[in-house]
Motif scaffolding. Sequence first.
Motif, PDB file in Angstrom:
ATOM      1  N   LEU A 157      10.335  62.519 -55.908  1.00 24.24           N
ATOM      2  CA  LEU A 157      11.017  61.246 -56.333  1.00 24.24           C
ATOM      3  C   LEU A 157      12.501  61.505 -57.039  1.00 24.24           C
ATOM      4  CD1 LEU A 157       9.732  58.626 -57.322  1.00 24.24           C
ATOM      5  CD2 LEU A 157       9.418  59.738 -59.559  1.00 24.24           C
ATOM      6  N   ARG A 199      15.402  59.141 -55.593  1.00 25.43           N
ATOM      7  CA  ARG A 199      16.446  58.552 -56.747  1.00 25.43           C
ATOM      8  C   ARG A 199      17.817  58.715 -56.227  1.00 25.43           C
ATOM      9  NH1 ARG A 199      12.819  59.904 -61.128  1.00 25.43           N
ATOM     10  NH2 ARG A 199      11.687  58.354 -61.940  1.00 25.43           N
ATOM     11  N   CYS A 200      18.058  59.529 -55.514  1.00 21.44           N
ATOM     12  CA  CYS A 200      19.583  59.853 -55.108  1.00 21.44           C
ATOM     13  C   CYS A 200      20.138  58.684 -54.352  1.00 21.44           C
ATOM     14  CB  CYS A 200      19.783  61.070 -54.565  1.00 21.44           C
ATOM     15  SG  CYS A 200      19.200  62.595 -55.423  1.00 21.44           S
ATOM     16  N   GLU A 224      20.208  55.735 -54.668  1.00 17.69           N
ATOM     17  CA  GLU A 224      20.484  54.613 -55.666  1.00 17.69           C
ATOM     18  C   GLU A 224      20.809  52.967 -55.010  1.00 17.69           C
ATOM     19  OE1 GLU A 224      22.674  55.330 -59.100  1.00 17.69           O
ATOM     20  OE2 GLU A 224      22.308  53.638 -59.848  1.00 17.69           O
ATOM     21  N   ILE A 277      17.415  51.257 -55.480  1.00 18.19           N
ATOM     22  CA  ILE A 277      17.464  50.786 -57.213  1.00 18.19           C
ATOM     23  C   ILE A 277      18.352  49.734 -57.288  1.00 18.19           C
ATOM     24  CG2 ILE A 277      17.711  51.471 -59.703  1.00 18.19           C
ATOM     25  CD1 ILE A 277      17.363  54.596 -58.452  1.00 18.19           C
ATOM     26  N   LEU A 332       9.986  52.237 -56.565  1.00 18.08           N
ATOM     27  CA  LEU A 332       9.520  53.445 -56.838  1.00 18.08           C
ATOM     28  C   LEU A 332       8.238  53.651 -57.375  1.00 18.08           C
ATOM     29  CD1 LEU A 332      12.940  55.118 -58.352  1.00 18.08           C
ATOM     30  CD2 LEU A 332      11.955  55.032 -56.127  1.00 18.08           C
TER      31      LEU A 332
END
Length: 234
Positions: free
Chosen positions: A175, A179-180, A182, A186, A197
Amino acid sequence: MSDTSPLDVLVIAPHPDDAKLGMAGAILKFKAEGRRVGILDLTSGEPTPHGSPEIRARETATATAILGVDWRENLGLPNRRLEATLDARAKLANVFRRTRPAWLFAPYWVDAHPDHVAATELVEAARFWSKLTKSDLEGEPFHPRRIYNYYCVHLKLTPQPAFILDISAQWEAKLAAIRCYESQFITGRPSDSPTFLDQLRDEAAYWGKAIGTRYGEPFTCREPIGMSSMGSLV
Ligand SMILES: [Zn+2]
């Protein structure tokens, strides 16, 4: 990353985030077992709505550090227009001859994204070419032992995997690696539940439930899968 000894595993990804989405858990497991792992991105993945080549390069470097892979390159083929051409096949076969991986991991062969379908076709063709003698390819002939397929699919599929890997202990690191990215996962996406996510977690939990663990990652293979022992069964 200057070590030129052969790789155990080479993950081929159409775009720089696919390997992480599909099999970061397996990559982390391979590394924990002391295997040499490489990732080859076929394209830059750009343009995208919220990314840029600089942002993508930064995100890829951060995620690569979390996974601790031994080797990573980008083949520089055109994003959105990826095709399994003879020229691309030769470029990829040359990478196989240079890195000499025992196992290749490619995207699953059914996908809505044409780049993903082309990537799988390209890996299969390049694996074959890589073993040819009397060719104008670089280096010595080399035949990667198997191609396994990970799922990073832009299609609402219900996969029937050949096996599921228990990634319960690797889930949080997977995870963190995802998340890197973005700009891809995101920025600009709805923040209300379930987020992208959240959905990834639900999927990993679904595969884990199928094998009686917390989280899992599914894989398949066109060829029979050999095992050296029964010790890894869960
Ligand atoms: Zn992709």
